[in-house]
Design a protein around this motif. Structure first.
Motif, short mmCIF file in Angstrom:
data_model
loop_
_atom_site.label_atom_id
_atom_site.label_comp_id
_atom_site.label_asym_id
_atom_site.label_seq_id
_atom_site.Cartn_x
_atom_site.Cartn_y
_atom_site.Cartn_z
N TRP A 193 26.45 -7.59 2.80
CA TRP A 193 26.59 -8.87 3.49
C TRP A 193 27.67 -9.75 2.88
CZ3 TRP A 193 25.78 -13.43 0.94
CH2 TRP A 193 25.11 -13.33 -0.29
N GLU A 194 27.86 -9.66 1.56
CA GLU A 194 28.86 -10.51 0.91
C GLU A 194 30.27 -10.16 1.36
OE1 GLU A 194 28.73 -10.78 -3.35
OE2 GLU A 194 28.19 -12.86 -3.16
N ALA A 195 30.52 -8.91 1.71
CA ALA A 195 31.84 -8.49 2.15
C ALA A 195 32.21 -9.11 3.50
CB ALA A 195 31.90 -6.98 2.26
N ALA A 247 0.83 -1.21 0.00
CA ALA A 247 0.00 0.00 0.00
C ALA A 247 0.87 1.26 0.00
CB ALA A 247 -0.93 -0.01 1.20
N ALA A 248 2.08 1.15 0.55
CA ALA A 248 3.01 2.28 0.59
C ALA A 248 3.91 2.32 -0.64
CB ALA A 248 3.86 2.21 1.86
N GLY A 249 3.70 1.40 -1.57
CA GLY A 249 4.48 1.39 -2.81
C GLY A 249 5.77 0.61 -2.75
N VAL A 250 6.01 -0.12 -1.67
CA VAL A 250 7.23 -0.92 -1.54
C VAL A 250 6.98 -2.30 -2.15
CG1 VAL A 250 8.86 -2.00 0.07
CG2 VAL A 250 7.92 0.27 0.56
N MET A 251 7.71 -2.63 -3.20
CA MET A 251 7.50 -3.90 -3.88
C MET A 251 8.66 -4.86 -3.71
SD MET A 251 4.52 -3.33 -4.90
CE MET A 251 4.06 -4.57 -6.08
N THR A 252 9.84 -4.38 -3.35
CA THR A 252 11.01 -5.24 -3.16
C THR A 252 11.20 -5.50 -1.68
OG1 THR A 252 12.08 -4.41 -5.16
CG2 THR A 252 13.49 -5.49 -3.53
N HIS A 253 11.22 -6.78 -1.32
CA HIS A 253 11.36 -7.18 0.08
C HIS A 253 12.75 -7.73 0.39
CE1 HIS A 253 6.79 -7.61 0.90
NE2 HIS A 253 7.05 -6.66 0.03
N ARG A 254 13.35 -8.34 -0.61
CA ARG A 254 14.67 -8.93 -0.39
C ARG A 254 15.43 -8.97 -1.71
NH1 ARG A 254 15.79 -14.42 -1.66
NH2 ARG A 254 14.08 -15.41 -2.74
N TYR A 255 16.74 -9.28 -1.59
CA TYR A 255 17.59 -9.51 -2.76
C TYR A 255 18.18 -10.91 -2.61
CZ TYR A 255 17.07 -4.65 -3.96
OH TYR A 255 16.54 -3.44 -4.32
N HIS A 284 21.73 -11.41 -6.39
CA HIS A 284 21.31 -10.10 -5.89
C HIS A 284 20.11 -9.55 -6.66
CE1 HIS A 284 25.00 -10.20 -3.60
NE2 HIS A 284 25.63 -10.50 -4.72
N GLU A 285 19.20 -10.44 -7.03
CA GLU A 285 18.00 -10.03 -7.76
C GLU A 285 16.89 -9.67 -6.78
OE1 GLU A 285 18.51 -12.80 -11.72
OE2 GLU A 285 17.52 -13.68 -9.98
N PRO A 286 16.11 -8.64 -7.10
CA PRO A 286 15.03 -8.23 -6.20
C PRO A 286 13.88 -9.23 -6.21
CG PRO A 286 14.97 -6.93 -8.21
CD PRO A 286 16.20 -7.80 -8.30
N ARG A 287 13.27 -9.39 -5.04
CA ARG A 287 12.10 -10.26 -4.90
C ARG A 287 11.06 -9.54 -4.03
NH1 ARG A 287 14.12 -12.52 -8.58
NH2 ARG A 287 14.79 -14.67 -8.69
N GLY A 288 9.81 -9.88 -4.24
CA GLY A 288 8.71 -9.31 -3.46
C GLY A 288 7.63 -10.35 -3.31
N ILE A 289 6.41 -9.91 -3.15
CA ILE A 289 5.30 -10.86 -2.97
C ILE A 289 5.17 -11.71 -4.23
CG2 ILE A 289 2.83 -11.11 -2.61
CD1 ILE A 289 2.86 -8.40 -1.25
N PHE A 290 5.11 -13.02 -4.05
CA PHE A 290 4.90 -13.92 -5.18
C PHE A 290 3.66 -14.77 -4.91
CE2 PHE A 290 5.70 -18.01 -7.36
CZ PHE A 290 5.62 -17.56 -8.66
N GLN A 350 15.85 -7.53 3.21
CA GLN A 350 16.79 -8.61 3.48
C GLN A 350 17.72 -8.78 2.28
OE1 GLN A 350 15.40 -11.95 5.70
NE2 GLN A 350 16.51 -13.38 4.42
N TYR A 351 19.02 -8.86 2.57
CA TYR A 351 20.05 -9.06 1.55
C TYR A 351 20.67 -10.42 1.79
CZ TYR A 351 19.43 -4.08 0.94
OH TYR A 351 18.89 -2.84 0.72
N GLY A 352 20.41 -11.38 0.92
CA GLY A 352 20.87 -12.74 1.19
C GLY A 352 20.16 -13.24 2.42
N VAL A 353 20.89 -13.34 3.52
CA VAL A 353 20.29 -13.80 4.78
C VAL A 353 20.44 -12.77 5.89
CG1 VAL A 353 20.51 -16.26 4.24
CG2 VAL A 353 22.40 -15.07 5.35
N SER A 354 20.67 -11.50 5.52
CA SER A 354 20.85 -10.48 6.56
C SER A 354 20.22 -9.16 6.13
CB SER A 354 22.34 -10.27 6.84
OG SER A 354 22.94 -9.46 5.86
#
Length: 110
Positions: A106-108, A43-51, A56-62, A97-101
């Protein structure tokens, strides 16, 4: 159209409570208490929840029913929370969330 999810395929019609404030990536936002976190974000326009971890691809509600992991985020410091099934509460801390954090670099730290 507000972008708000009005009916959930598993949870039914959410019983929305009062308007509450939660923190998304350090920024205050508002949503209805008792609706899925993912619904408040959408509702606030946020579609990406994690990578994703590898590409490092974006993901959201599926699926929006808790079967996949595309909507997982760090909620109140806990990673891998399915935001499509977790109800919003006053003062929640929600982070991409980026990977698992919650660390974009996080990769560094591997």
């Amino acid at each position: 159209m507000s972008g708000r999810i009005e009916e959930h395929p598993i949870l039914g019609i959410p019983e929305k409570g009062k308007l509450v404030t939660f923190i998304y990536n350090g920024k205050p936002m508002q949503g209805c208490e008792g609706e899925p976190i993912a619904a408040a974000l959408r509702a606030a326009g946020v579609m990406t929840h994690r990578y994703t971890q590898k590409r490092h691809e974006p993901r959201g509600i599926f699926c929006a029913i808790g079967r996949c992991t595309d909507c997982v985020m760090v909620v109140n410091g806990k990673p891998n929370v399915r935001t499509c099934m977790t109800m919003l509460e006053e003062g929640m801390q929600v982070q991409t969330q980026y990977g698992v954090s919650a660390d974009p670099d996080w990769e560094a730290h591997k």
